[in-house]
Design a protein around this motif. Sequence first.
Motif, mmCIF file in Angstrom:
data_model
loop_
_atom_site.group_PDB
_atom_site.id
_atom_site.type_symbol
_atom_site.label_atom_id
_atom_site.label_comp_id
_atom_site.label_asym_id
_atom_site.label_seq_id
_atom_site.Cartn_x
_atom_site.Cartn_y
_atom_site.Cartn_z
ATOM 1 N N ASP A 31 -17.042 39.921 -14.988
ATOM 2 C CA ASP A 31 -17.398 40.613 -16.229
ATOM 3 C C ASP A 31 -18.869 40.374 -16.526
ATOM 4 O OD1 ASP A 31 -17.765 41.615 -18.768
ATOM 5 O OD2 ASP A 31 -15.966 40.701 -19.614
ATOM 6 N N PRO A 32 -19.713 41.395 -16.447
ATOM 7 C CA PRO A 32 -21.148 41.196 -16.691
ATOM 8 C C PRO A 32 -21.450 40.545 -18.035
ATOM 9 C CG PRO A 32 -20.745 43.391 -15.821
ATOM 10 C CD PRO A 32 -19.399 42.811 -16.120
ATOM 11 N N ALA A 33 -20.635 40.801 -19.031
ATOM 12 C CA ALA A 33 -20.876 40.253 -20.359
ATOM 13 C C ALA A 33 -20.691 38.744 -20.409
ATOM 14 C CB ALA A 33 -19.952 40.925 -21.379
ATOM 15 N N LEU A 34 -19.975 38.192 -19.436
ATOM 16 C CA LEU A 34 -19.691 36.757 -19.437
ATOM 17 C C LEU A 34 -20.533 35.979 -18.432
ATOM 18 C CD1 LEU A 34 -15.784 36.882 -19.647
ATOM 19 C CD2 LEU A 34 -17.426 36.608 -21.521
ATOM 20 N N LEU A 35 -21.390 36.673 -17.686
ATOM 21 C CA LEU A 35 -22.127 35.992 -16.618
ATOM 22 C C LEU A 35 -23.043 34.894 -17.143
ATOM 23 C CD1 LEU A 35 -23.252 38.534 -13.874
ATOM 24 C CD2 LEU A 35 -21.932 36.447 -13.582
ATOM 25 N N SER A 36 -23.841 35.184 -18.160
ATOM 26 C CA SER A 36 -24.795 34.182 -18.660
ATOM 27 C C SER A 36 -24.082 32.918 -19.104
ATOM 28 C CB SER A 36 -25.617 34.761 -19.816
ATOM 29 O OG SER A 36 -26.464 35.790 -19.362
ATOM 30 N N GLU A 37 -22.994 33.087 -19.845
ATOM 31 C CA GLU A 37 -22.220 31.930 -20.283
ATOM 32 C C GLU A 37 -21.664 31.169 -19.087
ATOM 33 O OE1 GLU A 37 -18.122 31.005 -22.825
ATOM 34 O OE2 GLU A 37 -19.071 32.989 -22.917
ATOM 35 N N ARG A 41 -26.969 17.432 -9.084
ATOM 36 C CA ARG A 41 -26.449 17.296 -7.724
ATOM 37 C C ARG A 41 -27.337 17.932 -6.659
ATOM 38 N NH1 ARG A 41 -20.579 16.351 -8.256
ATOM 39 N NH2 ARG A 41 -20.063 16.359 -10.472
ATOM 40 N N GLY A 42 -28.364 18.655 -7.085
ATOM 41 C CA GLY A 42 -29.260 19.281 -6.125
ATOM 42 C C GLY A 42 -28.742 20.573 -5.550
ATOM 43 N N PHE A 43 -27.708 21.151 -6.190
ATOM 44 C CA PHE A 43 -27.190 22.437 -5.738
ATOM 45 C C PHE A 43 -28.066 23.569 -6.257
ATOM 46 C CE2 PHE A 43 -22.652 20.513 -6.090
ATOM 47 C CZ PHE A 43 -22.852 19.795 -4.933
ATOM 48 N N ARG A 44 -27.843 24.734 -5.705
ATOM 49 C CA ARG A 44 -28.532 25.943 -6.154
ATOM 50 C C ARG A 44 -27.542 26.801 -6.942
ATOM 51 N NH1 ARG A 44 -32.119 29.707 -2.094
ATOM 52 N NH2 ARG A 44 -32.541 31.470 -3.508
ATOM 53 N N LEU A 45 -27.983 27.352 -8.053
ATOM 54 C CA LEU A 45 -27.135 28.247 -8.822
ATOM 55 C C LEU A 45 -26.984 29.549 -8.064
ATOM 56 C CD1 LEU A 45 -25.568 28.799 -11.465
ATOM 57 C CD2 LEU A 45 -27.683 29.751 -12.389
ATOM 58 N N GLY A 46 -25.755 29.927 -7.795
ATOM 59 C CA GLY A 46 -25.492 31.146 -7.056
ATOM 60 C C GLY A 46 -25.390 32.341 -7.987
ATOM 61 N N GLU A 47 -26.338 33.239 -7.868
ATOM 62 C CA GLU A 47 -26.305 34.439 -8.696
ATOM 63 C C GLU A 47 -25.211 35.387 -8.223
ATOM 64 O OE1 GLU A 47 -30.053 36.347 -9.836
ATOM 65 O OE2 GLU A 47 -31.058 34.779 -8.662
ATOM 66 N N ARG A 48 -24.792 36.270 -9.154
ATOM 67 C CA ARG A 48 -23.892 37.370 -8.822
ATOM 68 C C ARG A 48 -24.554 38.649 -9.326
ATOM 69 N NH1 ARG A 48 -17.674 36.153 -8.858
ATOM 70 N NH2 ARG A 48 -18.004 37.362 -6.956
ATOM 71 N N LEU A 49 -25.632 39.004 -8.627
ATOM 72 C CA LEU A 49 -26.484 40.106 -9.071
ATOM 73 C C LEU A 49 -25.723 41.423 -9.113
ATOM 74 C CD1 LEU A 49 -29.324 41.138 -9.836
ATOM 75 C CD2 LEU A 49 -29.771 41.423 -7.384
ATOM 76 N N HIS A 50 -24.862 41.659 -8.141
ATOM 77 C CA HIS A 50 -24.122 42.923 -8.106
ATOM 78 C C HIS A 50 -23.204 43.072 -9.317
ATOM 79 C CE1 HIS A 50 -21.750 39.820 -6.267
ATOM 80 N NE2 HIS A 50 -20.673 40.574 -6.188
ATOM 81 N N ILE A 51 -22.656 41.953 -9.794
ATOM 82 C CA ILE A 51 -21.827 41.997 -11.006
ATOM 83 C C ILE A 51 -22.695 42.306 -12.218
ATOM 84 C CG2 ILE A 51 -20.297 40.686 -12.516
ATOM 85 C CD1 ILE A 51 -19.035 41.381 -9.844
ATOM 86 N N ALA A 52 -23.860 41.668 -12.306
ATOM 87 C CA ALA A 52 -24.760 41.914 -13.429
ATOM 88 C C ALA A 52 -25.220 43.355 -13.480
ATOM 89 C CB ALA A 52 -25.963 40.975 -13.344
ATOM 90 N N LEU A 53 -25.474 43.956 -12.319
ATOM 91 C CA LEU A 53 -26.013 45.322 -12.267
ATOM 92 C C LEU A 53 -24.932 46.391 -12.384
ATOM 93 C CD1 LEU A 53 -28.650 45.013 -9.397
ATOM 94 C CD2 LEU A 53 -29.089 45.135 -11.847
ATOM 95 N N PHE A 54 -23.810 46.176 -11.696
ATOM 96 C CA PHE A 54 -22.836 47.248 -11.526
ATOM 97 C C PHE A 54 -21.429 46.924 -12.042
ATOM 98 C CE2 PHE A 54 -25.764 47.299 -7.790
ATOM 99 C CZ PHE A 54 -26.497 48.419 -8.145
ATOM 100 N N GLY A 55 -21.209 45.673 -12.443
ATOM 101 C CA GLY A 55 -19.847 45.281 -12.746
ATOM 102 C C GLY A 55 -19.043 45.121 -11.472
ATOM 103 N N HIS A 56 -17.729 44.982 -11.650
ATOM 104 C CA HIS A 56 -16.854 44.790 -10.491
ATOM 105 C C HIS A 56 -16.524 46.162 -9.913
ATOM 106 C CE1 HIS A 56 -14.075 43.093 -7.784
ATOM 107 N NE2 HIS A 56 -12.975 43.378 -8.446
ATOM 108 N N THR A 57 -17.446 46.664 -9.079
ATOM 109 C CA THR A 57 -17.362 48.039 -8.578
ATOM 110 C C THR A 57 -17.484 48.056 -7.056
ATOM 111 O OG1 THR A 57 -18.441 48.806 -10.611
ATOM 112 C CG2 THR A 57 -18.354 50.358 -8.761
#
Length: 239
Positions: A202-208, A220-236
């Motif tokens: 849900d793009p509306a919930l990504l930031s949270e 922990r030294g991990f990298r935050l994994g973006e979900r750019l396709h969800i932010a741009l297009f939703g679950h499409t």
Amino acid sequence: MAASTPQLRIQERFVSLQGEGQLVGVPSSFVRVSGCNLRCTWCDSPASSWAPTGTMLALDELVDFCARGPRHVVLTGGEPLLFPAIAPLSQRLRAAGHHVTVETAGTIWLPELACDLLSLSPKLAHSTPWLRAPKLAQRHEQARLDLAVLARLLAGFTWQLKFVVRAAEAAADLAEIEALLQALAVPASERHRVLVMPECIDPALLSESYRVLVSACIERGFRLGERLHIALFGHTPGT
């Protein structure tokens, strides 16, 4: 009699921006193979796993499709390494000058696979569909991790590790990730290649959802994994 032409059952193929991992934002051709040995309860491509659909296509057609698109190509699924024809396809794409990413859960070793980046997504305990499909859940639980195969893949390729983390179960998920990294002897100097991303469509919930993981990445030294396709297009599909 001439040998049959290698084919793969393809659920979808499209051109978009890479939505996840170290190459997020890079224009890429995606080839999604249909079929998977796992049944993640939250699978975001069920037409390639829970209810596989697709069209059988010759490797020549797939190579031609990628030739008309960006330099970067992503072979995904489902589980691409289930299918031996992925190996010659990956070889041909690299020979044609493509940068090839292969996305896999890391449960299968496929000889002669060729890629520039192996995107490994080991499945955590919360992926097992105990409530959704109890009979399939037992098979999934037995198959979702194979430390010997994971170690072999890490040693054989340039890699990234991507983990899906549930916000409500973040502490348990992070502890499981740490145990797995220890079992695989991933050195601290390579933790920048470990990405944690929220289970969120849900793009509306990504930031949270991202914010839940910020402190874990810093500590922990991990990298935050973006979900750019969800932010741009939703679950499409096809994005």
